[in-house]
Design a protein around this motif. Structure first.
Motif, mmCIF file in Angstrom:
data_model
loop_
_atom_site.group_PDB
_atom_site.id
_atom_site.type_symbol
_atom_site.label_atom_id
_atom_site.label_comp_id
_atom_site.label_asym_id
_atom_site.label_seq_id
_atom_site.Cartn_x
_atom_site.Cartn_y
_atom_site.Cartn_z
ATOM 1 N N PHE A 1 0.843 -1.200 0.000
ATOM 2 C CA PHE A 1 0.000 0.000 0.000
ATOM 3 C C PHE A 1 0.871 1.240 0.000
ATOM 4 O O PHE A 1 1.945 1.251 0.594
ATOM 5 N N GLU A 2 0.366 2.290 -0.663
ATOM 6 C CA GLU A 2 1.041 3.571 -0.571
ATOM 7 C C GLU A 2 -0.032 4.646 -0.384
ATOM 8 O O GLU A 2 -0.508 5.249 -1.348
ATOM 9 N N PRO A 3 -0.406 4.869 0.871
ATOM 10 C CA PRO A 3 -1.464 5.841 1.133
ATOM 11 C C PRO A 3 -0.941 7.270 0.984
ATOM 12 O O PRO A 3 0.268 7.503 1.038
ATOM 13 N N ALA A 4 -1.878 8.211 0.799
ATOM 14 C CA ALA A 4 -1.497 9.630 0.754
ATOM 15 C C ALA A 4 -1.917 10.319 2.041
ATOM 16 O O ALA A 4 -1.228 11.217 2.516
ATOM 17 N N PHE A 5 -3.067 9.925 2.591
ATOM 18 C CA PHE A 5 -3.630 10.618 3.756
ATOM 19 C C PHE A 5 -3.625 9.694 4.974
ATOM 20 O O PHE A 5 -3.701 8.463 4.837
ATOM 21 N N VAL A 6 -3.608 10.342 6.144
ATOM 22 C CA VAL A 6 -3.438 9.544 7.366
ATOM 23 C C VAL A 6 -4.684 8.715 7.687
ATOM 24 O O VAL A 6 -4.554 7.606 8.216
ATOM 25 N N ASP A 7 -5.869 9.193 7.302
ATOM 26 C CA ASP A 7 -7.038 8.339 7.583
ATOM 27 C C ASP A 7 -6.968 7.047 6.763
ATOM 28 O O ASP A 7 -7.475 6.004 7.174
ATOM 29 N N GLU A 8 -6.294 7.124 5.626
ATOM 30 C CA GLU A 8 -6.073 5.891 4.846
ATOM 31 C C GLU A 8 -5.090 4.958 5.576
ATOM 32 O O GLU A 8 -5.273 3.732 5.596
ATOM 33 N N VAL A 9 -4.075 5.551 6.165
ATOM 34 C CA VAL A 9 -3.100 4.729 6.905
ATOM 35 C C VAL A 9 -3.823 3.958 8.016
ATOM 36 O O VAL A 9 -3.567 2.763 8.229
ATOM 37 N N ALA A 10 -4.746 4.654 8.689
ATOM 38 C CA ALA A 10 -5.481 4.015 9.797
ATOM 39 C C ALA A 10 -6.273 2.805 9.287
ATOM 40 O O ALA A 10 -6.268 1.738 9.905
ATOM 41 N N VAL A 11 -6.932 2.990 8.159
ATOM 42 C CA VAL A 11 -7.725 1.890 7.595
ATOM 43 C C VAL A 11 -6.815 0.736 7.182
ATOM 44 O O VAL A 11 -7.093 -0.443 7.446
ATOM 45 N N ILE A 12 -5.707 1.082 6.552
ATOM 46 C CA ILE A 12 -4.808 0.045 6.023
ATOM 47 C C ILE A 12 -4.143 -0.729 7.156
ATOM 48 O O ILE A 12 -3.982 -1.949 7.081
ATOM 49 N N MET A 13 -3.775 -0.025 8.231
ATOM 50 C CA MET A 13 -3.136 -0.754 9.337
ATOM 51 C C MET A 13 -4.115 -1.728 10.003
ATOM 52 O O MET A 13 -3.754 -2.849 10.341
ATOM 53 N N ALA A 14 -5.351 -1.276 10.175
ATOM 54 C CA ALA A 14 -6.350 -2.186 10.772
ATOM 55 C C ALA A 14 -6.551 -3.394 9.859
ATOM 56 O O ALA A 14 -6.559 -4.546 10.302
ATOM 57 N N PHE A 15 -6.675 -3.119 8.569
ATOM 58 C CA PHE A 15 -6.789 -4.210 7.599
ATOM 59 C C PHE A 15 -5.560 -5.120 7.705
ATOM 60 O O PHE A 15 -5.670 -6.354 7.712
ATOM 61 N N GLY A 16 -4.387 -4.498 7.790
ATOM 62 C CA GLY A 16 -3.125 -5.239 7.827
ATOM 63 C C GLY A 16 -3.064 -6.210 8.994
ATOM 64 O O GLY A 16 -2.700 -7.379 8.819
ATOM 65 N N PHE A 17 -3.427 -5.749 10.181
ATOM 66 C CA PHE A 17 -3.367 -6.638 11.348
ATOM 67 C C PHE A 17 -4.329 -7.825 11.195
ATOM 68 O O PHE A 17 -4.078 -8.903 11.718
ATOM 69 N N ARG A 18 -5.412 -7.602 10.481
ATOM 70 C CA ARG A 18 -6.323 -8.732 10.220
ATOM 71 C C ARG A 18 -5.768 -9.643 9.131
ATOM 72 O O ARG A 18 -5.772 -10.862 9.250
ATOM 73 N N HIS A 19 -5.265 -9.009 8.085
ATOM 74 C CA HIS A 19 -4.720 -9.756 6.936
ATOM 75 C C HIS A 19 -3.574 -10.670 7.379
ATOM 76 O O HIS A 19 -3.420 -11.785 6.888
ATOM 77 N N MET A 20 -2.793 -10.194 8.348
ATOM 78 C CA MET A 20 -1.651 -10.965 8.856
ATOM 79 C C MET A 20 -2.095 -12.225 9.598
ATOM 80 O O MET A 20 -1.281 -13.101 9.881
ATOM 81 N N GLN A 21 -3.368 -12.283 9.950
ATOM 82 C CA GLN A 21 -3.834 -13.424 10.755
ATOM 83 C C GLN A 21 -4.732 -14.378 9.980
ATOM 84 O O GLN A 21 -5.167 -15.381 10.520
ATOM 85 N N ARG A 22 -4.996 -14.049 8.724
ATOM 86 C CA ARG A 22 -5.902 -14.916 7.961
ATOM 87 C C ARG A 22 -5.235 -16.236 7.600
ATOM 88 O O ARG A 22 -4.080 -16.257 7.190
#
Ligand code: TPP
Ligand code: MG
Length: 788
Positions: free
Chosen positions: A576-597
């Motif tokens: 991912f390459e976000p531009a805005f910080v609210d995107e970073v927040a969404v991506i990190m939450a997604f990331g922590f879930r994605h890491m556990q699938r």
């Protein structure tokens, strides 16, 4: 104990079986399996034979279920043969060795079925992985987890030429810093590499080096036959000759046989009574048996060496071996790719009492009682619990991560703030995150997290500046409770540590959520280790920052161009390459879930971040926007029905794209602005949808990007722009057949301000406008961005 002769006999019989089965596996793949054109198996037979005794001693006697092993890549047939005897590998897969879905050429955690602990293949990486796996075991236990399980030993079977790989040395130093324990490296000292015979006296260098880093060193040079002979009259003269014999010559004589040894011994020792008698008492075959009875081929010596270890200090075993031992090309310097001919194999088969058609029978050719052998295998401590892969429950991740917004921020800053917010709470998520950085903790914005969660060390270590009350922004207190592992500047170590942390659920039964930070260009420094970590299916998050030419004043040497393409191409890594910080927040939450699938969809996550502070968009984060961000794109400004051109941007160049859209608006109609948060997700979704439509005709599934671009008129142009290689987004034109101009960075090293560099590389607002003009028919665009 293995001094028991009956036990030694069983072990030696099983080792003979392993040599047979592994050699037959290779032979089968080359000479028997049909349609094997082009599938010649080199680099296995000689290399495997070297380790047969050592691995048999380990797996059939020494190892416990909690131990974990990285097997030298070319010893994979030996590993598979051992697992076959244990009942964990099928004949079918062995017959299909190196074939499609057959047993793998190099042991693979993800592709083999027989309980591989660590994949190997790229030499050096599996070795270092055991060291980091041991540190991770300590980390898990220091945090109070997995206490009901015995500590395991992390063991690597290492080729002597493998020791040339620099990442091993980097790992050794890091291990020393962290008080490494419970790690054994067994060097298969056959003094041969792929091409040649290794330098004389290498063992001395290894010995000094390992001792220097706090390891014990155990040299297993002489087998029990040799040791007995040394005790005979004249034995010491023989020992002296062996010790002084150059590697090349010893190898050559092992290849030539007993008569050649006899001639050399006679010529070089001369007629010295006792030693001459010692030699003459033996036939050529017996002499060869004696001279090739190096420690690594002697079951009693290897078992004794392993069993003598009664402490948890790291140990390096240097086991002398002969490459190809027991096979017609033993010791020959060209034997790496050596294969037995059909005639040689037939002769060897007869000598082993293996009847044609019975090659895969478990105990064929052994004189021991099959029931006793079966019982011995069933009772091998390693095998007692069956397969040893563990699992751990999923750690809950909130739908959205919170942070305190400001009107101007960088994504790197946002990443630090988000982690800081997590650190403030007492969620399970917070306790399972473990961060690591190769000496760039502060400069990648991990400081706030570390201040709250502390550095990890097995023993308490106070930050002296703090205890002396010297003002400092950062708290570097270290303790067993700490959640940040500070590494020296070695990106290979960072990724191998990620590989070890990211497998903790499978190895320790305790899930960790590892987060690494580093400068984006240095992904390339650790790339093979990153690839290896993904190949093992380790789960972690990488925040790489600063990136691109946007780090402008940081200097040309630190610019990254290729990393967006690496992010797209790396299997097992969602980028991912976000531009805005609210995107970073969404991506990190997604990331922590994605890491556990665990459903075949999960993986690791790469965030390419920036230090550029930009105006943040003020908006509500809706569920639709949230899923669009993780799928890779959303319209920041929707195109109108008659759009002539759209701008698609990624990351830190968002302000340029926004500005260009504003300036173009006067002379071009209905322009759209597509925010791309992940070229990788977007592209992967597109290829997956095409595959689905091909495989299941009639299925109408459209990918995210196809849906986004569907409303655009045919003649609409697409300008893509990012601070990275233009090919990252250039494919957007092919999705629905739109003409496209791809802007990006292709050259490297020029310093300057962000404005200077964006202009220089043609990714500023004016370059976007020029590209848009070239794709559209209308009048020239009147307004341009003014030079500053
Ligand atoms: C990073 C990497 N480079 C090159 C290779 C190709 N390769 C495979 S084994 C090997 C050397 C083998 O020597 P050694 O480690 O001593 O093992 P041996 O075959 O003697 O048992 C090489 C160069 C590789 N697998 N990985
Ligand atoms: Mg070697």
């Amino acid at each position: 104990m293995t001094t028991d002769p009956a036990r030694l006999e069983m072990l030696s019989a099983l080792a003979r079986k392993v040599l047979w089965l592994s050699s037959w596996t290779i032979h089968h793949a080359n000479h028997i399996r049909p349609n094997v054109d082009g599938l010649k198996v080199g680099g296995h037979q000689a290399s495997s034979a070297s380790l047969v005794t050592i691995m048999s001693a380990l797996y059939f006697s020494v190892l416990r279920p909690q131990d974990r092993v990285a097997v030298k890549p070319h010893a994979s047939p030996v590993f598979h043969a051992i697992q076959y005897l244990f009942g964990h590998q099928s004949r079918e897969k062995l017959e299909n060795f190196r074939g499609f879905k057959g047993a793998q050429s190099y042991p693979s955690r993800t592709k083999d079925v027989d309980d591989v602990d660590f994949s190997t293949g790229s030499v050096g990486l599996g070795v270092a992985q055991t060291l980091f796996a041991s540190l991770v075991q300590d980390y898990v236990r220091a945090h109070g987890w997995a206490k009901d399980r015995p500590e395991g030993r992390m063991i690597a079977l290492v080729g002597d030429a493998e020791m040339d790989e620099g990442n091993i040395f980097e790992a050794l130093l890091e291990g020393w810093k962290h008080g490494l324990r419970n790690t054994w490296w067994v060097v298969d000292y056959n003094r041969q590499s792929l091409d040649a015979v290794v330098r004389e006296g290498l063992w001395e260098k290894f010995e000094t080096m390992f001792r220097n880093f706090g390891w014990d060193v155990v040299i297993v040079k002489y087998g029990s036959l040799m040791r007995k002979a040394f005790a005979e009259p004249g034995g010491q003269a023989l020992k002296k000759w062996i010790d002084e014999c150059p590697n090349q010559l010893y190898s050559a004589l092992c290849f030539q046989g007993g008569a050649a040894f006899r001639k050399h011994l006679r010529d070089e020792i001369g007629d010295q009574g006792a030693v001459t008698q010692l030699i003459d008492r033996r036939s050529d075959d017996q002499l060869l048996e004696l001279m090739s009875n190096l420690g690594g081929h002697d079951m009693a010596s290897m078992c004794e060496a392993f069993e003598a270890i009664d402490h948890d200090r790291p140990v390096c075993f240097i086991a002398y071996t002969i490459k190809g031992i027991g096979l017609p090309f033993q010791g020959h310097k060209d034997n790496h790719a050596g294969l037995m001919t059909v005639a040689q194999m037939e002769k060897w088969r007869a000598a082993q009492n293996i009847r044609p058609g019975r090659e895969w029978d478990k105990f064929e050719g052994l004189s021991q009682d099959p029931a006793a052998l079966e019982a011995f295998l069933a009772n091998a401590p390693f095998n007692r619990e069956g397969r040893r892969r563990l699992s751990a429950p999923v750690i809950e991740v909130p739908e959205r991560l919170s942070f305190t917004p400001s009107s101007q921020m960088s994504t790197q800053q946002g990443f630090g703030l988000l982690l800081n917010e997590i650190a403030r709470g007492d969620s399970e998520l917070a306790s399972r995150i473990v961060t690591a950085s190769p000496d760039v903790t502060v400069s990648t914005n991990l400081g706030a997290w570390v201040n709250r969660r502390g550095l990890f060390a097995r023993a308490e270590k106070a930050d002296l500046f703090r205890s002396e009350k010297i003002p400092s922004t950062f708290n570097w207190d270290a303790s067993p409770r700490g959640q940040h592992i500070e590494l020296g500047i070695a990106e290979m170590n960072l990724f191998i540590l990620m590989s070890a942390l990211g497998l903790s659920h499978a190895i320790n039964g305790e899930r960790l959520l590892p987060v690494a930070t580093l400068y984006d260009p240095f992904i390339e420094r650790g790339l093979d280790a990153l690839n290896y970590a993904c190949y093992q299916d380790a789960r972690f998050m990488v925040a790489a920052t600063p990136s691109g030419v946007t780090l402008a004043p940081e200097g040309g040497a630190h610019q990254s161009i290729a990393t967006p393409l690496i992010g797209m191409a790396q299997d097992g890594l969602a980028s991912f390459e976000p531009a805005f910080v609210d995107e970073v927040a969404v991506i990190m939450a997604f990331g922590f879930r994605h890491m556990q699938r665990e459903d075949g969809e999960g993986g690791s996550v790469y965030l390419r971040l920036s230090t550029r502070s930009i105006d943040q968009v003020q908006r509500m984060m809706t569920p639709d926007l949230q899923s669009a961000i993780t799928e890779g794109a959303y319209w920041l400004r929707k195109p109108g029905p008659n759009a002539e051109v759209i701008i698609a941007y990624t990351g830190a160049v968002a302000p340029e794209a926004i500005e260009a859209v504003g300036l173009l608006g006067e002379s071009r109609r209905d322009i759209g602005l597509l925010a791309i948060t992940s070229a990788d997700q977007l592209h992967a979704g597109w290829t997956a949808a095409r595959k689905l439509r091909r495989d299941r005709r009639g299925v109408q599934h459209l990918s995210h990007i196809e849906k986004l671009l569907a409303p655009l008129p045919r003649e609409c142009g697409i300008v893509t722009v990012l601070d990275g290689h233009p090919a990252t987004l250039a494919w957007l034109g092919s999705v629905r057949g739109h003409r496209a101009e791809a802007l990006g960075v292709e050259h490297f090293g020029q310093t300057g301000t962000i404005d200077d560099l964006y202009r220089h590389h043609g990714i500023d607002a004016n370059a976007i406008i020029d590209a848009a003009e070239s794709l559209t028919a209308g009048a020239p665009v009147r307004h341009r961005k003014m030079a500053v």
